[in-house]
Structure formats: C-alpha cells, structure tokens
Design a protein around this motif. Structure first.
Motif, PDB file in Angstrom:
ATOM      1  N   LEU A  40       8.033  -5.652   6.100  1.00  0.00           N
ATOM      2  CA  LEU A  40       6.982  -5.392   5.111  1.00  0.00           C
ATOM      3  C   LEU A  40       7.377  -4.283   4.156  1.00  0.00           C
ATOM      4  N   LEU A  41       7.965  -3.210   4.692  1.00  0.00           N
ATOM      5  CA  LEU A  41       8.401  -2.109   3.833  1.00  0.00           C
ATOM      6  C   LEU A  41       9.504  -2.556   2.880  1.00  0.00           C
ATOM      7  N   GLU A  42      10.374  -3.427   3.356  1.00  0.00           N
ATOM      8  CA  GLU A  42      11.433  -3.948   2.489  1.00  0.00           C
ATOM      9  C   GLU A  42      10.839  -4.827   1.382  1.00  0.00           C
ATOM     10  N   ALA A  43       9.861  -5.653   1.740  1.00  0.00           N
ATOM     11  CA  ALA A  43       9.294  -6.607   0.775  1.00  0.00           C
ATOM     12  C   ALA A  43       8.430  -5.935  -0.283  1.00  0.00           C
ATOM     13  N   ASP A  44       7.687  -4.893   0.114  1.00  0.00           N
ATOM     14  CA  ASP A  44       6.688  -4.335  -0.799  1.00  0.00           C
ATOM     15  C   ASP A  44       6.896  -2.864  -1.124  1.00  0.00           C
ATOM     16  N   GLY A  45       7.930  -2.251  -0.564  1.00  0.00           N
ATOM     17  CA  GLY A  45       8.172  -0.838  -0.841  1.00  0.00           C
ATOM     18  C   GLY A  45       7.310   0.066   0.027  1.00  0.00           C
ATOM     19  N   PRO A  46       7.312   1.363  -0.271  1.00  0.00           N
ATOM     20  CA  PRO A  46       6.575   2.320   0.550  1.00  0.00           C
ATOM     21  C   PRO A  46       5.097   1.957   0.686  1.00  0.00           C
ATOM     22  N   MET A  47       4.577   2.137   1.913  1.00  0.00           N
ATOM     23  CA  MET A  47       3.175   1.814   2.196  1.00  0.00           C
ATOM     24  C   MET A  47       2.553   2.867   3.088  1.00  0.00           C
ATOM     25  N   SER A  48       1.260   3.056   2.890  1.00  0.00           N
ATOM     26  CA  SER A  48       0.489   3.972   3.734  1.00  0.00           C
ATOM     27  C   SER A  48       0.055   3.247   5.008  1.00  0.00           C
ATOM     28  N   ILE A  49      -0.405   4.032   5.973  1.00  0.00           N
ATOM     29  CA  ILE A  49      -0.969   3.454   7.193  1.00  0.00           C
ATOM     30  C   ILE A  49      -2.142   2.546   6.828  1.00  0.00           C
ATOM     31  N   GLY A  50      -2.957   2.974   5.888  1.00  0.00           N
ATOM     32  CA  GLY A  50      -4.112   2.171   5.474  1.00  0.00           C
ATOM     33  C   GLY A  50      -3.702   0.806   4.944  1.00  0.00           C
ATOM     34  N   ARG A  51      -2.677   0.782   4.110  1.00  0.00           N
ATOM     35  CA  ARG A  51      -2.196  -0.497   3.552  1.00  0.00           C
ATOM     36  C   ARG A  51      -1.625  -1.377   4.652  1.00  0.00           C
ATOM     37  N   LEU A  52      -0.840  -0.798   5.558  1.00  0.00           N
ATOM     38  CA  LEU A  52      -0.295  -1.570   6.671  1.00  0.00           C
ATOM     39  C   LEU A  52      -1.425  -2.141   7.526  1.00  0.00           C
ATOM     40  N   SER A  53      -2.474  -1.355   7.723  1.00  0.00           N
ATOM     41  CA  SER A  53      -3.630  -1.808   8.491  1.00  0.00           C
ATOM     42  C   SER A  53      -4.310  -2.998   7.811  1.00  0.00           C
ATOM     43  N   GLY A  84       1.444   9.250  -6.852  1.00  0.00           N
ATOM     44  CA  GLY A  84       0.626  10.449  -6.936  1.00  0.00           C
ATOM     45  C   GLY A  84      -0.605  10.458  -6.055  1.00  0.00           C
ATOM     46  N   GLY A  85      -0.785   9.461  -5.213  1.00  0.00           N
ATOM     47  CA  GLY A  85      -1.939   9.425  -4.319  1.00  0.00           C
ATOM     48  C   GLY A  85      -1.845  10.483  -3.239  1.00  0.00           C
ATOM     49  N   ILE A  86      -2.924  10.638  -2.488  1.00  0.00           N
ATOM     50  CA  ILE A  86      -2.985  11.657  -1.442  1.00  0.00           C
ATOM     51  C   ILE A  86      -2.206  11.244  -0.201  1.00  0.00           C
ATOM     52  N   ALA A  87      -2.354   9.984   0.198  1.00  0.00           N
ATOM     53  CA  ALA A  87      -1.753   9.520   1.455  1.00  0.00           C
ATOM     54  C   ALA A  87      -0.228   9.468   1.344  1.00  0.00           C
ATOM     55  N   ARG A  88       0.413   9.944   2.407  1.00  0.00           N
ATOM     56  CA  ARG A  88       1.870   9.815   2.472  1.00  0.00           C
ATOM     57  C   ARG A  88       2.191   8.373   2.828  1.00  0.00           C
ATOM     58  N   LYS A  89       3.371   7.950   2.458  1.00  0.00           N
ATOM     59  CA  LYS A  89       3.763   6.563   2.688  1.00  0.00           C
ATOM     60  C   LYS A  89       5.020   6.491   3.535  1.00  0.00           C
TER      61      LYS A  89
END
Length: 148
Positions: A40-53, A84-89
C-alpha cells in the motif's frame, strides 16, 4: 447445484491460502500484514495510521502494532506529512522496497509456474476479473484502495 457466489467464495478462500504459503517460504519472508502494508505504501506513497485504517478496515491499535514491527525492522519510517498536515506518515524505506520487490518477484515466479500452460489472454482475463472484484469489494465497503 451451488450458487455462483458459493463457488466464488470457496475459490477466493483457497487463493488466500496460496498467498500465505508462498510468503512463508523462508525465515526472512515478510509476513502477510507487512507485505500488504508495504504494498500500500508503495502504491500510494506515505500514509497516516488513519488512512491505513480507512483502506484496510482495521482498528488503529492493530495498525499501531503492525507498523511498529515495520519500523523496528527498518522496512518503513515515520515522516512529517509532506502536505503539511498534523499526522505523521509512514513511508517505505529503501530496505522495505527491496524486501517487497524480492517477495513480489518470488510470488510472480510461483504464479508463472502455476499458470505455465495458460495463455497470456487467460491470465489477463483472470487478472481483469479479480481487479473488478476488488473494485466492487471497495465499493461495497465504501472504501477505495490504492492501485499501482
């Protein structure tokens, strides 16, 4: 006579079993959750826990355990949100990409052997049908999964 969806359910269950067996070939193989998260990270780039959820339909505590394992193994790292969002990815590391590509190549070699007597058209037709099935699953679950 079984319903077509009963046949489909059984066949997709068997396919899941195959992918697990293929990935447990060596002690250094990625486990199922690592393979999925790295893909998923390869397909869509950096993601937050929320997005993965959202994508996986898993609770945050489960994903925290799974991503912590990726971090410990050096397969992913955490970065500030590039937008620039708050959540780390989470981002794939070079080691994570290398391991993922090695696992994928092994899986493709297994599939090449399994479908050796199939035509390219038959393999493509199956891949197209599975792609449609996955898109319809996403629609049914009101989710959109990244696609390469």
């Amino acid at each position: 006579m079984p319903k077509p969806t009963e046949l489909l359910e059984f066949q997709t269950m068997l396919m899941g079993r195959f992918s697990l067996i293929a990935r447990k070939a060596t002690d250094t193989s990625l486990d199922r959750s690592a393979y999925l998260l790295l893909s998923l990270l390869e397909a869509d780039g950096p993601m937050s826990i929320g997005r993965l959820s959202e994508i996986l339909g898993l609770d945050v505590s489960t994903l925290n355990r799974q991503t912590a394992a990726l971090l410990r193994a050096g397969l992913a790292d955490r970065i500030p949100d590039p937008d620039g969002g708050i959540a780390r990815k989470f981002r794939l590391t070079p080691e994570g990409a290398s391991r993922l590509n090695g696992e994928r190549a092994q899986s493709i070699r297994h599939l090449d052997e399994i479908v050796a007597d199939w035509t390219d058209e038959e393999v493509t037709a199956l891949a197209d049908s599975l792609s449609r099935l996955n898109a319809d699953i996403d629609r049914y679950r009101n989710r959109i999964s990244p696609r390469p």
